[in-house]
Design a protein around this motif. Structure first.
Motif, PDB file in Angstrom:
ATOM      1  N   GLU A 217       0.814  -1.217   0.000  1.00  0.00           N
ATOM      2  CA  GLU A 217       0.000   0.000   0.000  1.00  0.00           C
ATOM      3  C   GLU A 217       0.853   1.276   0.000  1.00  0.00           C
ATOM      4  OE1 GLU A 217      -3.286   0.229   2.741  1.00  0.00           O
ATOM      5  OE2 GLU A 217      -3.648  -1.922   2.642  1.00  0.00           O
ATOM      6  N   SER A 239      -5.123   1.874  -1.089  1.00  0.00           N
ATOM      7  CA  SER A 239      -5.492   0.465  -1.139  1.00  0.00           C
ATOM      8  C   SER A 239      -6.400   0.158  -2.332  1.00  0.00           C
ATOM      9  CB  SER A 239      -6.151   0.044   0.174  1.00  0.00           C
ATOM     10  OG  SER A 239      -7.237   0.888   0.456  1.00  0.00           O
ATOM     11  N   LEU A 260      -0.795  -6.451   1.433  1.00  0.00           N
ATOM     12  CA  LEU A 260      -1.435  -5.232   1.912  1.00  0.00           C
ATOM     13  C   LEU A 260      -1.537  -5.260   3.439  1.00  0.00           C
ATOM     14  CD1 LEU A 260      -4.196  -4.701  -0.811  1.00  0.00           C
ATOM     15  CD2 LEU A 260      -1.767  -4.203  -0.906  1.00  0.00           C
ATOM     16  N   ASP A 261      -2.048  -4.181   4.008  1.00  0.00           N
ATOM     17  CA  ASP A 261      -2.086  -4.051   5.467  1.00  0.00           C
ATOM     18  C   ASP A 261      -2.993  -5.099   6.119  1.00  0.00           C
ATOM     19  OD1 ASP A 261      -0.520  -1.921   4.948  1.00  0.00           O
ATOM     20  OD2 ASP A 261      -1.923  -0.382   5.645  1.00  0.00           O
ATOM     21  N   GLY A 266      -7.396  -3.364   4.267  1.00  0.00           N
ATOM     22  CA  GLY A 266      -6.355  -4.050   3.501  1.00  0.00           C
ATOM     23  C   GLY A 266      -6.821  -5.403   2.989  1.00  0.00           C
ATOM     24  N   ALA A 269      -9.392  -4.916   0.310  1.00  0.00           N
ATOM     25  CA  ALA A 269      -8.723  -4.479  -0.916  1.00  0.00           C
ATOM     26  C   ALA A 269      -8.025  -5.657  -1.586  1.00  0.00           C
ATOM     27  CB  ALA A 269      -7.726  -3.372  -0.596  1.00  0.00           C
ATOM     28  N   GLN A 293       1.299  -3.819   9.529  1.00  0.00           N
ATOM     29  CA  GLN A 293       1.572  -3.327   8.175  1.00  0.00           C
ATOM     30  C   GLN A 293       2.970  -3.804   7.777  1.00  0.00           C
ATOM     31  OE1 GLN A 293       1.252   0.925   8.064  1.00  0.00           O
ATOM     32  NE2 GLN A 293      -0.646   0.940   9.220  1.00  0.00           N
TER      33      GLN A 293
END
Ligand SMILES: [Zn+2]
Length: 313
Positions: A217, A239, A260-261, A266, A269, A293
């Motif tokens: 991200e 995102s 991603l997070d 996240g 996404a 993250q």
């Protein structure tokens, strides 16, 4: 070009319904011509926050207060100005049924004029040894490589950590300014910056020999993964994977790993992006634990995570 943009006729000609479909926004019917659902702009939790009136061709989000016409919607989704949104919509209405199929949309995307022009200046006197970087686990070597550092000079980026952003050809097109204290906004970008067209670090990732890329991200996630020895990594700067970004990734890479997070946004996404990519390339999704993250991980953990997901495949 700008003077023949006719906002009024674009608003009339382009149905919000088709624009929403283009962005894969799913809504539920709540009345005659009225629809509700999750807001695709702030992507928050509220399942009823985003309201659309198709008869009036307008939308409103009761959570993030975004609202308006098709132009406002496209500007918010693409992170661009109203003029740029109008340009995009106008380009699309010139073809017979622009929103009909994705392939048609992609074609328009590649033909569209590039809006992120190279900067005609560079900031000087950037301090790559600023303590903020060490605090985020970025070594001075990485900072120098990315040209990231504290900028004390005058202008929009004054008193911020500046992050140079390049296009895929390696041309400097913008600086992002990260505040190093509680100053808002946390990230400052020039208003003309078309985020949807750029992937952070694409110039370096694309120049390598790898046909696999890791997608993260943020800027710091990207620098941390790079620092861990994985050079083929790009940052979405958010995102959402926009069409031009998707196109650029698919043009260059055959395998994509999503890192991603580790939060609901996240994960959500990851699902959406994986779905968009899967028909066209190999996709791996690495899920991080809650609240984690990539930029908070140690280099060896990043290595292990990406290695493990490679073995799972
Ligand atoms: Zn919203």
């Amino acid at each position: 070009m700008i003077n023949w943009l006719d906002f009024k006729s674009i608003k009339r000609a382009v149905k919000l319904e088709s624009v929403l479909r283009h962005y894969h926004v799913e809504l539920r019917r709540s009345g005659k011509d009225q629809y509700r659902g999750c807001c695709p702009i702030h992507r928050g939790e509220g399942r009823e926050a985003f309201h659309v009136n198709l008869a009036r061709n307008v939308f409103h989000c009761f959570a993030c207060e975004a609202g308006g016409t098709v132009l406002d919607f496209v500007a918010a989704m693409e992170g661009c100005s109203l003029v740029e949104a109008a340009r995009r919509l106008q380009a699309m209405t010139c073809s017979s049924d622009p929103w009909k199929s994705t392939s048609n949309g992609e074609e328009l995307v590649t033909k569209r004029r590039r809006v992120s022009l190279p900067l005609n200046f560079t900031l000087t006197g950037i301090d790559c040894a600023h303590p903020y970087l060490a605090g985020r686990g970025i070594t001075e070597k990485t900072a120098v490589e990315f040209g990231v550092g504290f900028y004390a000079g005058p202008g929009l980026m004054h008193g911020r950590l500046v992050i140079p952003i390049h296009n895929a050809d390696g041309e400097l097109i913008a600086y992002c300014g990260r505040s190093v204290d509680q100053t808002q906004p946390r990230y400052r970008l020039p208003s003309a910056f078309a985020k949807s067209e750029i992937l952070f670090n694409m110039n370096r990732a694309a120049a390598g020999v790898e046909n696999t890329v890791v997608v993260v991200e943020g800027f710091f996630d990207c620098m941390k993964v790079h620092q861990a020895g994985i050079r083929s990594v790009v940052g979405l700067m958010g995102s959402v994977l926009y069409e031009p970004q998707r196109h650029a990734l698919l043009e260059r890479f055959r395998h994509i790993t999503l890192l991603l997070d580790g939060d609901p946004a996240g994960r959500n996404a990851s699902t959406i992006i994986a779905k968009k990519l899967r028909p066209h390339c190999g996709v791996r999704v690495v899920l991080l634990p809650d609240g984690v993250q990539p930029d908070q991980l140690w280099a060896e953990d990043i290595g292990k995570l990406l290695q493990r997901s490679a073995n799972d495949d």
